[in-house]
Scaffold this active site. Structure first.
Site, mmCIF file in Angstrom:
data_model
loop_
_atom_site.group_PDB
_atom_site.id
_atom_site.type_symbol
_atom_site.label_atom_id
_atom_site.label_comp_id
_atom_site.label_asym_id
_atom_site.label_seq_id
_atom_site.Cartn_x
_atom_site.Cartn_y
_atom_site.Cartn_z
ATOM 1 N N CYS A 96 0.811 -1.220 0.000
ATOM 2 C CA CYS A 96 0.000 0.000 0.000
ATOM 3 C C CYS A 96 0.844 1.269 0.000
ATOM 4 O O CYS A 96 0.558 2.212 -0.740
ATOM 5 C CB CYS A 96 -0.990 0.011 1.167
ATOM 6 S SG CYS A 96 -0.244 0.036 2.816
ATOM 7 N N HIS A 149 -2.221 1.251 7.188
ATOM 8 C CA HIS A 149 -2.664 1.125 5.803
ATOM 9 C C HIS A 149 -2.902 2.520 5.227
ATOM 10 O O HIS A 149 -3.314 3.429 5.948
ATOM 11 C CB HIS A 149 -3.953 0.301 5.732
ATOM 12 C CG HIS A 149 -4.358 -0.073 4.338
ATOM 13 N ND1 HIS A 149 -3.562 -0.819 3.507
ATOM 14 C CD2 HIS A 149 -5.474 0.220 3.628
ATOM 15 C CE1 HIS A 149 -4.186 -0.984 2.342
ATOM 16 N NE2 HIS A 149 -5.340 -0.361 2.392
ATOM 17 N N HIS A 161 -6.176 1.399 -3.386
ATOM 18 C CA HIS A 161 -5.173 0.928 -2.438
ATOM 19 C C HIS A 161 -4.735 -0.480 -2.807
ATOM 20 O O HIS A 161 -5.365 -1.145 -3.626
ATOM 21 C CB HIS A 161 -5.705 0.978 -1.006
ATOM 22 C CG HIS A 161 -6.958 0.191 -0.775
ATOM 23 N ND1 HIS A 161 -7.121 -0.655 0.298
ATOM 24 C CD2 HIS A 161 -8.125 0.110 -1.472
ATOM 25 C CE1 HIS A 161 -8.320 -1.210 0.256
ATOM 26 N NE2 HIS A 161 -8.946 -0.753 -0.810
#
Length: 184
Positions: A96, A149, A161
């Protein structure tokens, strides 16, 4: 409400103090498998429409005539389906933080380094969810109540993502999972 371009200019000016800004070489961009270095933020809207129109308009509900940054959507479209790979930064697999770093490098010549937590701690001024605009970075606290994240906001409550299970995808912030862990 502040326009995308004004926010980008403010972010860029702010980056002079917070982030090193680099004019990336073709070789640096190729590290992420983009194959080219764009000198234009707007990119080529015609190739965007041909390649990703169905995905972004019909499946995700975007009006491509109203988006502020076609190159963002074009680059996200190119990476959809790329598998996840821990510490990966290529088309063979990407995580990510590498995904958003590649996008910011390609689109804005802004280098983001490290994990999602590092990017957040070194570069981000949190904004409320209802103030999100196209290309804003969004962060989640999934593991141990720490930033773990990151994705990039596209608009219409959608963000791109790299996920462990599905690789690079577009998700909706309205999904229960993302509502639960959204931080900024």
């Amino acid at each position: 409400m502040m326009s995308f371009w004004r926010r980008l200019m403010i972010a860029w000016i702010g980056s002079l103090f917070l982030l090193p800004v680099y004019a990336q070489s073709k070789e640096a961009i190729d590290t992420f498998g983009t194959g080219k270095n764009s000198n234009s933020i707007l990119g080529n809207i015609n190739s965007f429409h041909k390649k990703y129109q169905t995905f972004f308009e019909e499946k995700l509900g975007f009006d491509l005539d109203l988006i502020g940054n076609p190159s963002l959507f074009n680059k996200v479209g190119e990476w959809i389906g790329t598998p996840y790979r821990y510490r990966g930064s290529s088309r063979r697999g990407i995580n990510c933080s590498s995904f958003v770093s590649m996008l910011y490098s390609y689109l804005y010549n802004i280098e983001l380094k490290g994990s999602s937590r590092d990017i957040f701690k070194d570069n981000v001024v949190p904004i409320p969810k209802d103030s999100l605009q196209e290309s804003d970075l969004i962060f989640f606290k999934i593991r141990k109540k720490n930033i773990s994240h990151v994705g990039i906001y596209l608009g219409n409550n959608k963000f791109a993502h790299a996920t462990r299970g599905k690789g690079v995808i577009v998700s909706d912030l309205g999904e229960e999972y993302y509502k639960k862990y959204f931080y900024s």
